[in-house]
Scaffold this motif. Structure first.
Motif, mmCIF file in Angstrom:
data_model
loop_
_atom_site.group_PDB
_atom_site.id
_atom_site.type_symbol
_atom_site.label_atom_id
_atom_site.label_comp_id
_atom_site.label_asym_id
_atom_site.label_seq_id
_atom_site.Cartn_x
_atom_site.Cartn_y
_atom_site.Cartn_z
ATOM 1 N N MET A 302 0.830 -1.209 0.000
ATOM 2 C CA MET A 302 0.000 0.000 0.000
ATOM 3 C C MET A 302 0.864 1.259 0.000
ATOM 4 N N TRP A 303 1.885 1.285 0.852
ATOM 5 C CA TRP A 303 2.756 2.460 0.912
ATOM 6 C C TRP A 303 3.465 2.702 -0.419
ATOM 7 N N ALA A 304 3.963 1.638 -1.032
ATOM 8 C CA ALA A 304 4.679 1.784 -2.304
ATOM 9 C C ALA A 304 3.766 2.342 -3.390
ATOM 10 N N LEU A 305 2.533 1.843 -3.468
ATOM 11 C CA LEU A 305 1.597 2.323 -4.487
ATOM 12 C C LEU A 305 1.242 3.795 -4.277
ATOM 13 N N ILE A 306 0.989 4.175 -3.043
ATOM 14 C CA ILE A 306 0.608 5.567 -2.760
ATOM 15 C C ILE A 306 1.747 6.518 -3.102
ATOM 16 N N ILE A 307 2.946 6.203 -2.627
ATOM 17 C CA ILE A 307 4.111 7.080 -2.868
ATOM 18 C C ILE A 307 4.365 7.237 -4.357
ATOM 19 N N CYS A 308 4.379 6.123 -5.072
ATOM 20 C CA CYS A 308 4.746 6.164 -6.492
ATOM 21 C C CYS A 308 3.677 6.826 -7.353
ATOM 22 N N THR A 309 2.408 6.634 -7.020
ATOM 23 C CA THR A 309 1.348 7.277 -7.804
ATOM 24 C C THR A 309 1.418 8.790 -7.678
ATOM 25 N N VAL A 310 1.617 9.283 -6.468
ATOM 26 C CA VAL A 310 1.752 10.731 -6.266
ATOM 27 C C VAL A 310 2.921 11.277 -7.084
ATOM 28 N N LEU A 311 4.039 10.568 -7.066
ATOM 29 C CA LEU A 311 5.222 11.034 -7.806
ATOM 30 C C LEU A 311 4.983 11.008 -9.314
ATOM 31 N N TYR A 312 4.350 9.964 -9.826
ATOM 32 C CA TYR A 312 4.083 9.878 -11.270
ATOM 33 C C TYR A 312 3.157 10.996 -11.736
ATOM 34 N N VAL A 313 2.113 11.275 -10.969
ATOM 35 C CA VAL A 313 1.175 12.334 -11.349
ATOM 36 C C VAL A 313 1.880 13.692 -11.362
ATOM 37 N N LEU A 314 2.668 13.975 -10.327
ATOM 38 C CA LEU A 314 3.360 15.265 -10.251
ATOM 39 C C LEU A 314 4.380 15.414 -11.365
ATOM 40 N N VAL A 315 5.148 14.362 -11.633
ATOM 41 C CA VAL A 315 6.159 14.433 -12.694
ATOM 42 C C VAL A 315 5.500 14.635 -14.057
ATOM 43 N N THR A 316 4.381 13.928 -14.303
ATOM 44 C CA THR A 316 3.678 14.080 -15.587
ATOM 45 C C THR A 316 3.174 15.507 -15.770
ATOM 46 N N LEU A 317 2.600 16.092 -14.724
ATOM 47 C CA LEU A 317 2.070 17.453 -14.821
ATOM 48 C C LEU A 317 3.198 18.472 -15.020
ATOM 49 N N VAL A 318 4.317 18.279 -14.330
ATOM 50 C CA VAL A 318 5.460 19.189 -14.502
ATOM 51 C C VAL A 318 6.023 19.051 -15.913
ATOM 52 N N LEU A 319 6.179 17.805 -16.376
ATOM 53 C CA LEU A 319 6.751 17.569 -17.703
ATOM 54 C C LEU A 319 5.905 18.201 -18.795
ATOM 55 N N THR A 320 4.591 17.955 -18.770
ATOM 56 C CA THR A 320 3.713 18.508 -19.813
ATOM 57 C C THR A 320 3.442 19.987 -19.608
ATOM 58 N N GLY A 321 3.719 20.498 -18.407
ATOM 59 C CA GLY A 321 3.584 21.931 -18.174
ATOM 60 C C GLY A 321 4.763 22.731 -18.700
ATOM 61 N N ILE A 322 5.913 22.087 -18.806
ATOM 62 C CA ILE A 322 7.118 22.763 -19.326
ATOM 63 C C ILE A 322 7.257 22.543 -20.827
ATOM 64 N N VAL A 323 7.062 21.296 -21.261
ATOM 65 C CA VAL A 323 7.235 20.956 -22.679
ATOM 66 C C VAL A 323 5.871 20.585 -23.254
ATOM 67 N N PRO A 324 5.416 21.253 -24.302
ATOM 68 C CA PRO A 324 4.160 20.839 -24.952
ATOM 69 C C PRO A 324 4.219 19.359 -25.311
ATOM 70 N N SER A 325 3.148 18.649 -25.039
ATOM 71 C CA SER A 325 3.166 17.190 -25.143
ATOM 72 C C SER A 325 3.570 16.686 -26.522
ATOM 73 N N HIS A 326 3.215 17.416 -27.593
ATOM 74 C CA HIS A 326 3.536 16.927 -28.943
ATOM 75 C C HIS A 326 5.038 16.920 -29.205
ATOM 76 N N MET A 327 5.802 17.669 -28.422
ATOM 77 C CA MET A 327 7.248 17.714 -28.617
ATOM 78 C C MET A 327 7.968 16.556 -27.943
ATOM 79 N N LEU A 328 7.239 15.735 -27.193
ATOM 80 C CA LEU A 328 7.864 14.646 -26.443
ATOM 81 C C LEU A 328 7.890 13.333 -27.212
#
Length: 569
Positions: A302-328
């Motif tokens: 449970m702890w591993a899933l919670i920690i990793c999901t939060v990190l994946y969501v934040l990283v995805t939002l930061v990544l697509t917020g800096i670089v337009p998604s079509h450029m990736l």
């Protein structure tokens, strides 16, 4: 014979057999793992190749909305984690989903599941080794050390790049004008030495890291645990830097539209997103090396899933917020690319270096899990005895560990990353489906419920599943104006196979609705089964065809060897 295919091992029999094995071998495996160690193993497996490589193409396909796909997939894994925890608390033995299926679904299902766990661990590790090689070579390039291109990638990628680049170059286009991936593949294929007319292109760094990790896993669980804990701490620190620094450069307008390619674009990334989570069940493979598996494994999952999901969501939002998604699209190192985009080469270098560390820890955990599953299958007679051999000094499954190294290292030389991820993801989801189904069957016996120290919260699924089935079926059917074209595509179009797969899903859902009503099944395992099965339907007909061939090969091996050698025979 039909009934013997589904013969089962009782929970009491599995535990007594384990005690007998420990007595004959002069002791048990070393119990060194606590909740923190197990949680770190889960984090190491989940935060791996996806966050440093596959997340780029996934974001290109689905845009910022991929962050919601991570949440949806994590929810499916959370339902599945309850089922894993239920089994782990009842059967505290190495073997993961294979052992759980043996107690609930029968031997042939357990064998097929164990065969598919080979996809989850060994084949997934091939993908991780390939990603590690890419970042390691980039790191060496940054230090001024050049590795020839033909020693850093697989033959198929190089051949495809050469075929794509050659007509462009002949038409007058310059090599520098080509994309990075095509340019590197072309140079690799062109500069590679030829052996009997065959271009030698092989991923040598991927082989070397596999050998090193296999040696570490071979010499002991304590050494592996300590190394993994250090690597995970460093990994989490770097991801915190990525999120913290990247947040200041986010441009909110890049999140609009949130799903630029619609729901189909988001679902196109199912394989990559599922690949991110396939390692969370590796925690359960170490049950015989846990201090208190019945208490610690459920908590760690449970702890591993919670920690990793939060990190994946934040990283995805930061990544697509800096670089337009079509450029990736086609970017193999998206996080480093993101910081180069905002003129922060120093941070990009830190990310590239940390990716080597992060992927090393993921490789370590996968390499740790597979031998323990083979060890358990061998104890049951389904594999040769050598696979259950325990090293007298290191107390690790020695032969299984070496074989895992071979089956990861050799394909890593020549395999293609995208193909490996797709095949691995569908095999893993299949394992998750069977684990959820196993819990439903296990809990039909009140005696089994009494033996478990972990209880899944019970919610009566009698009406909910059937009601949702009716609503989903109504929403999926076309309106009267589009009915004719829909029928045409169903029987004759290119999407015919996809339609048949989805039809099979709705049939299974309908049958399960009846069972929920007649047997008052628990809602959480049912939801885990349905959500994972739905994710499988989104993998595409090609992956289903390959998966079917893989399962067929496993069935042939079962009837050729395992059925006759089984200790239950």
């Amino acid at each position: 014979m039909w009934s013997s295919l589904f013969r089962k091992k009782s929970i009491d029999k599995i535990i007594s057999d384990q005690q007998e094995i420990e007595r004959l071998e002069g002791g048990q495996m070393h119990r060194n793992l606590g909740v923190r160690d197990l949680t770190f193993m889960g984090v190491a497996a989940i935060i791996g190749a996806s966050i440093f490589s596959a997340i780029g193409q996934a974001s290109a396909n689905g845009g910022p909305a991929v962050s919601m796909l991570f949440v949806f997939t994590a929810l499916a894994c959370m339902f599945t984690a309850f089922c894993y925890a239920r089994f782990a608390a009842t059967v505290p033995i190495s073997g993961s989903a294979y052992t759980y299926a043996y107690t609930s679904l029968g031997e042939i299902v357990a064998w097929i599941l164990g065969w598919n766990l080979l996809l989850e661990y060994a084949i997934s590790n091939v993908a991780v080794a390939i990603s590690w090689s890419k970042y390691f070579v980039d790191l060496l390039e940054g230090l001024g050390l050049h590795v020839p291109e033909f020693l850093t990638m697989d033959y198929l990628s190089a051949k495809r790049a050469f075929s794509e680049a050659e007509p462009l170059l002949q038409s007058g286009q310059s090599l520098q004008a080509l994309s990075v991936n095509v340019r590197e593949g072309y140079l690799a294929y062109e500069s590679a030495p030829t052996i009997f007319g065959w271009h030698f292109v092989a991923n040598i760094p991927a082989l070397f890291i596999t050998i090193a990790i296999t040696y570490l896993v071979y010499i002991g669980i304590k050494e592996s645990k300590n190394t993994n804990n250090i690597l995970v701490v460093l990994k989490l620190l770097v991801i915190a830097i990525v999120i913290g620094v990247g947040a200041f450069y986010v441009q909110v307008e890049n999140w609009t539209p949130f799903a630029p390619n619609g729901i189909s674009g988001v679902l196109k990334s199912v394989a990559a997103v599922c690949f991110a989570y396939i390692g969370f069940d590796s925690i359960s493979t170490t049950a015989e090396e846990c201090k208190n598996p019945q208490r610690d494994i459920p908590k760690a999952m449970m702890w591993a899933l919670i920690i990793c999901t939060v990190l994946y969501v934040l990283v995805t939002l930061v990544l697509t917020g800096i670089v337009p998604s079509h450029m990736l699209a086609g970017i193999e190192d998206p996080l480093a690319f993101m910081f180069m985009k905002v003129n922060l080469p120093g941070v990009a270098g830190v990310v590239a270096a940390s990716a080597v560390i992060a992927l090393t820890s993921a490789l370590l955990v996968y390499q740790l899990g597979q031998p323990r599953i083979w060890m358990t299958m061998s104890r049951d007679g389904l594999l040769p005895k050598a696979f259950s051999r325990i090293h007298p000094k290191y107390r690790t499954p020695s032969f299984s560990t070496i074989m895992t190294g071979v089956l990861v290292g050799v394909p890593a030389l020549f395999a293609n990353l995208e193909e490996v991820i797709n095949l691995s993801s569908i095999g893993t989801l299949f394992a998750f489906v069977l684990v959820c189904a196993g819990v439903l069957i296990l809990d039909l016996d009140p005696e089994n419920q009494k033996k478990s120290k972990f209880k899944i919260p019970y919610i009566n699924a009698s009406f909910w599943i059937g009601l949702c089935w009716i609503v989903a079926l109504y929403l999926s059917l076309p309106d009267s104006a589009a009915w004719t074209s829909w029928l045409e595509s169903y029987f004759h179009g290119d999407a015919k196979a996809d339609h048949l797969i989805m039809t099979g899903f709705f049939v299974i859902w309908g049958v399960l609705s009846i069972y929920c009503f007649t047997h008052r099944l628990s809602l959480i395992p049912v939801l885990g089964l349905l959500v994972n099965l739905y994710l499988m339907t989104q993998m595409g007909a090609t992956n289903w065809e390959r998966f079917a061939y893989w399962c067929l090969a496993g069935i042939l091996i079962y009837f050729g060897y395992s059925y006759r050698k089984s200790k239950l025979n």
